[in-house]
Scaffold this motif. Structure first.
Motif, PDB file in Angstrom:
ATOM      1  N   ALA A  88      -8.120   1.038   5.358  1.00  8.93           N
ATOM      2  CA  ALA A  88      -6.703   1.201   5.664  1.00  8.93           C
ATOM      3  C   ALA A  88      -5.908   0.849   4.417  1.00  8.93           C
ATOM      4  O   ALA A  88      -6.397   0.137   3.532  1.00  8.93           O
ATOM      5  CB  ALA A  88      -6.280   0.300   6.826  1.00  8.93           C
ATOM      6  N   GLY A  89      -4.684   1.346   4.347  1.00  6.49           N
ATOM      7  CA  GLY A  89      -3.817   1.001   3.228  1.00  6.49           C
ATOM      8  C   GLY A  89      -2.374   1.004   3.680  1.00  6.49           C
ATOM      9  O   GLY A  89      -2.010   1.676   4.653  1.00  6.49           O
ATOM     10  N   HIS A  90      -1.544   0.240   2.990  1.00  2.00           N
ATOM     11  CA  HIS A  90      -0.137   0.118   3.354  1.00  2.00           C
ATOM     12  C   HIS A  90       0.666   1.199   2.634  1.00  2.00           C
ATOM     13  O   HIS A  90       0.813   1.159   1.415  1.00  2.00           O
ATOM     14  CB  HIS A  90       0.378  -1.272   2.974  1.00  2.00           C
ATOM     15  N   SER A  91       1.156   2.184   3.399  1.00  2.36           N
ATOM     16  CA  SER A  91       1.967   3.278   2.860  1.00  2.36           C
ATOM     17  C   SER A  91       1.191   4.019   1.767  1.00  2.36           C
ATOM     18  O   SER A  91       0.206   4.689   2.060  1.00  2.36           O
ATOM     19  CB  SER A  91       3.312   2.736   2.355  1.00  2.36           C
ATOM     20  N   LEU A  92       1.608   3.902   0.512  1.00  3.76           N
ATOM     21  CA  LEU A  92       0.860   4.514  -0.594  1.00  3.76           C
ATOM     22  C   LEU A  92      -0.623   4.149  -0.528  1.00  3.76           C
ATOM     23  O   LEU A  92      -1.501   4.965  -0.808  1.00  3.76           O
ATOM     24  CB  LEU A  92       1.440   4.026  -1.924  1.00  3.76           C
ATOM     25  N   GLY A  93      -0.927   2.914  -0.125  1.00  2.77           N
ATOM     26  CA  GLY A  93      -2.313   2.443  -0.072  1.00  2.77           C
ATOM     27  C   GLY A  93      -3.202   3.257   0.846  1.00  2.77           C
ATOM     28  O   GLY A  93      -4.426   3.239   0.713  1.00  2.77           O
ATOM     29  N   GLU A  94      -2.583   3.987   1.787  1.00  8.55           N
ATOM     30  CA  GLU A  94      -3.375   4.834   2.675  1.00  8.55           C
ATOM     31  C   GLU A  94      -4.107   5.917   1.875  1.00  8.55           C
ATOM     32  O   GLU A  94      -5.197   6.342   2.256  1.00  8.55           O
ATOM     33  CB  GLU A  94      -2.477   5.470   3.734  1.00  8.55           C
ATOM     34  N   THR A 233      -0.050   5.809  13.592  1.00  6.31           N
ATOM     35  CA  THR A 233      -0.501   5.539  14.962  1.00  6.31           C
ATOM     36  C   THR A 233      -1.207   4.193  15.120  1.00  6.31           C
ATOM     37  O   THR A 233      -1.397   3.721  16.242  1.00  6.31           O
ATOM     38  CB  THR A 233      -1.489   6.626  15.427  1.00  6.31           C
ATOM     39  N   ALA A 234      -1.638   3.601  13.991  1.00  7.22           N
ATOM     40  CA  ALA A 234      -2.453   2.375  13.997  1.00  7.22           C
ATOM     41  C   ALA A 234      -3.786   2.584  14.714  1.00  7.22           C
ATOM     42  O   ALA A 234      -4.386   1.650  15.237  1.00  7.22           O
ATOM     43  CB  ALA A 234      -1.692   1.199  14.606  1.00  7.22           C
ATOM     44  N   LYS A 244      -4.162  15.028   7.520  1.00  7.41           N
ATOM     45  CA  LYS A 244      -3.116  15.714   6.747  1.00  7.41           C
ATOM     46  C   LYS A 244      -1.771  15.644   7.477  1.00  7.41           C
ATOM     47  O   LYS A 244      -0.730  15.367   6.867  1.00  7.41           O
ATOM     48  CB  LYS A 244      -3.516  17.170   6.507  1.00  7.41           C
ATOM     49  N   GLN A 245      -1.789  15.870   8.788  1.00 10.70           N
ATOM     50  CA  GLN A 245      -0.560  15.815   9.582  1.00 10.70           C
ATOM     51  C   GLN A 245       0.050  14.413   9.560  1.00 10.70           C
ATOM     52  O   GLN A 245       1.264  14.243   9.413  1.00 10.70           O
ATOM     53  CB  GLN A 245      -0.845  16.246  11.023  1.00 10.70           C
ATOM     54  N   ARG A 246      -0.799  13.400   9.684  1.00  9.22           N
ATOM     55  CA  ARG A 246      -0.297  12.015   9.682  1.00  9.22           C
ATOM     56  C   ARG A 246       0.310  11.640   8.331  1.00  9.22           C
ATOM     57  O   ARG A 246       1.256  10.852   8.264  1.00  9.22           O
ATOM     58  CB  ARG A 246      -1.421  11.035  10.033  1.00  9.22           C
ATOM     59  N   ARG A 256       2.874   0.876  10.656  1.00  9.57           N
ATOM     60  CA  ARG A 256       2.521  -0.097  11.704  1.00  9.57           C
ATOM     61  C   ARG A 256       1.371  -0.987  11.207  1.00  9.57           C
ATOM     62  O   ARG A 256       0.243  -0.905  11.699  1.00  9.57           O
ATOM     63  CB  ARG A 256       2.151   0.648  12.984  1.00  9.57           C
ATOM     64  N   TRP A 257       1.685  -1.824  10.232  1.00  7.80           N
ATOM     65  CA  TRP A 257       0.623  -2.597   9.581  1.00  7.80           C
ATOM     66  C   TRP A 257       0.066  -3.689  10.491  1.00  7.80           C
ATOM     67  O   TRP A 257      -1.141  -3.858  10.597  1.00  7.80           O
ATOM     68  CB  TRP A 257       1.115  -3.191   8.263  1.00  7.80           C
ATOM     69  N   GLU A 258       0.944  -4.440  11.144  1.00  9.48           N
ATOM     70  CA  GLU A 258       0.459  -5.504  12.038  1.00  9.48           C
ATOM     71  C   GLU A 258      -0.459  -4.912  13.110  1.00  9.48           C
ATOM     72  O   GLU A 258      -1.552  -5.435  13.367  1.00  9.48           O
ATOM     73  CB  GLU A 258       1.643  -6.222  12.693  1.00  9.48           C
ATOM     74  N   GLN A 259      -0.040  -3.820  13.696  1.00  8.61           N
ATOM     75  CA  GLN A 259      -0.833  -3.167  14.747  1.00  8.61           C
ATOM     76  C   GLN A 259      -2.141  -2.622  14.169  1.00  8.61           C
ATOM     77  O   GLN A 259      -3.190  -2.678  14.826  1.00  8.61           O
ATOM     78  CB  GLN A 259       0.005  -2.040  15.356  1.00  8.61           C
ATOM     79  N   SER A 260      -2.095  -2.102  12.939  1.00 12.73           N
ATOM     80  CA  SER A 260      -3.305  -1.556  12.299  1.00 12.73           C
ATOM     81  C   SER A 260      -4.350  -2.649  12.094  1.00 12.73           C
ATOM     82  O   SER A 260      -5.546  -2.447  12.349  1.00 12.73           O
ATOM     83  CB  SER A 260      -2.960  -0.932  10.940  1.00 12.73           C
ATOM     84  N   VAL A 261      -3.905  -3.798  11.624  1.00 11.77           N
ATOM     85  CA  VAL A 261      -4.829  -4.929  11.416  1.00 11.77           C
ATOM     86  C   VAL A 261      -5.402  -5.374  12.759  1.00 11.77           C
ATOM     87  O   VAL A 261      -6.612  -5.629  12.883  1.00 11.77           O
ATOM     88  CB  VAL A 261      -4.111  -6.100  10.694  1.00 11.77           C
ATOM     89  N   GLN A 262      -4.549  -5.435  13.777  1.00 12.78           N
ATOM     90  CA  GLN A 262      -5.028  -5.848  15.105  1.00 12.78           C
ATOM     91  C   GLN A 262      -6.036  -4.842  15.655  1.00 12.78           C
ATOM     92  O   GLN A 262      -7.038  -5.227  16.271  1.00 12.78           O
ATOM     93  CB  GLN A 262      -3.850  -6.003  16.069  1.00 12.78           C
ATOM     94  N   THR A 263      -5.802  -3.548  15.411  1.00 10.39           N
ATOM     95  CA  THR A 263      -6.757  -2.516  15.832  1.00 10.39           C
ATOM     96  C   THR A 263      -8.124  -2.770  15.207  1.00 10.39           C
ATOM     97  O   THR A 263      -9.160  -2.714  15.886  1.00 10.39           O
ATOM     98  CB  THR A 263      -6.255  -1.112  15.420  1.00 10.39           C
TER      99      THR A 263
END
Length: 313
Positions: A88-94, A233-234, A244-246, A256-263
């Motif tokens: 996972a990455g934060h914004s650009l980090g994705e 979507t996390a 590509k769509q995302r 949704r970083w907090e939710q992504s980490v929790q996922t």
């Protein structure tokens, strides 16, 4: 030890000289920087290693610079036999995460984020949009504030849901300033205006997103080797069409970083390794869940320390 996730930093973590010392000692690290120069037909490596900082910080430079540095470090992590179950990455980090998962080649990834940065920079006239970090306020209260203020001509919205008590808002300058004032009046501990060149992750980025979609159509997307957790979507994604769509939606949607980490934690991840400059994401993960293992690889020494620690677990 549980499962491992690689996480990659976003814009704001860039510093002049990142990766330089390691590149001077290690040919495989140096070769990544050279590949970026070739793909972009510019001396990105010189800008990364020597600056100046104000030029490096420009969106269209910072984004490929951070991706290049993260992927250069990733090569060493893979060589050490450390592999992720999720990325996972934060914004650009994705985008760094997508290269790590073999969805995009490094060359296509660095090209994509250079174009992304250019389009983001041009999307809104200078000083007409901005962002602010709101500390010590829950999501529901802040959502109510922005809903109250936003209009079609002057929107503001939640942009980065980073960790408990840290949410970034983004939008038209006047709307962000009004929401910031209301947040303080309604109990936010602190509101910090951010030094950014535009209202990223807001509806004002939709024109950039439409143009960026055409850029992505020129690139080759593969099935993900490991699941990538979507900022939008996390949730995990592996399908190239969905990915590509995302990425298009990501430009104007909240991260949704907090939710992504929790996922990832819910999926069994117990070790997070931040790969790239700085330790911003490591700090956020610890605020989300202090029971997981968190490591940061931002230079040669931190890499060696992380490898030693992981082998000892």
């Amino acid at each position: 030890m549980g499962k491992i996730a690689f996480i990659f930093p976003g814009q704001g973590s860039q510093t002049v000289g990142m990766g330089k010392e390691w590149a001077e000692k290690d040919e495989k690290v140096a070769s990544i920087f050279r590949q970026a120069d070739e793909r972009l037909q510019m001396s990105l490596s010189q800008l990364i290693f020597e600056g100046p900082q104000d030029v490096l910080t420009k969106t269209e430079n910072a984004q490929p610079a951070l991706l290049t540095t993260s992927i250069a470090f990733l090569q060493k992590v893979k060589e050490a036999g450390i592999h992720p179950h999720y990325v996972a990455g934060h914004s650009l980090g994705e985008y760094s995460a997508l290269v790590a998962a073999s969805v995009l080649s490094f060359a296509d990834g660095v090209y994509a984020v250079r174009k992304r940065g250019e389009l983001m920079e041009k999307a809104v006239p200078a000083r007409q949009g901005t962002m602010a970090a709101v500390l010590g306020m829950d999501e529901a209260t802040l959502q109510h504030i922005v809903d109250e203020i936003t209009t079609e001509s002057s929107p503001v919205q939640l942009a980065n849901l980073n960790c408990p008590g840290q949410i970034v808002i983004s939008g038209a300058k006047e709307a962000v300033e009004r929401a910031s004032q209301l947040a303080k009046e309604k109990g936010a501990k602190r509101v910090i205006p951010l030094e950014v060149s535009g209202p990223f992750h807001s509806v004002l980025m939709k024109p950039a997103a439409e143009q960026f979609s055409s850029v992505l159509d020129t690139l080759s997307f593969q099935e993900s080797a490991v699941p990538v957790i979507s900022n939008v979507t996390a949730e995990p994604m592996t399908n190239p069409t969905e990915i590509k769509q995302r990425l298009v939606e990501q430009l104007y949607s909240p991260v949704r970083w907090e939710q992504s980490v929790q996922t990832m934690i819910d999926l069994g991840v117990h070790t997070f390794i931040e790969i790239g400059p700085g330790k911003v994401l490591s700090g956020l993960v610890k605020k989300i869940n202090r029971h997981v293992n968190v490591y940061s690889i931002f230079d040669e020494a931190s890499f060696a320390a992380t490898v030693t620690a992981l082998k000892g677990e």
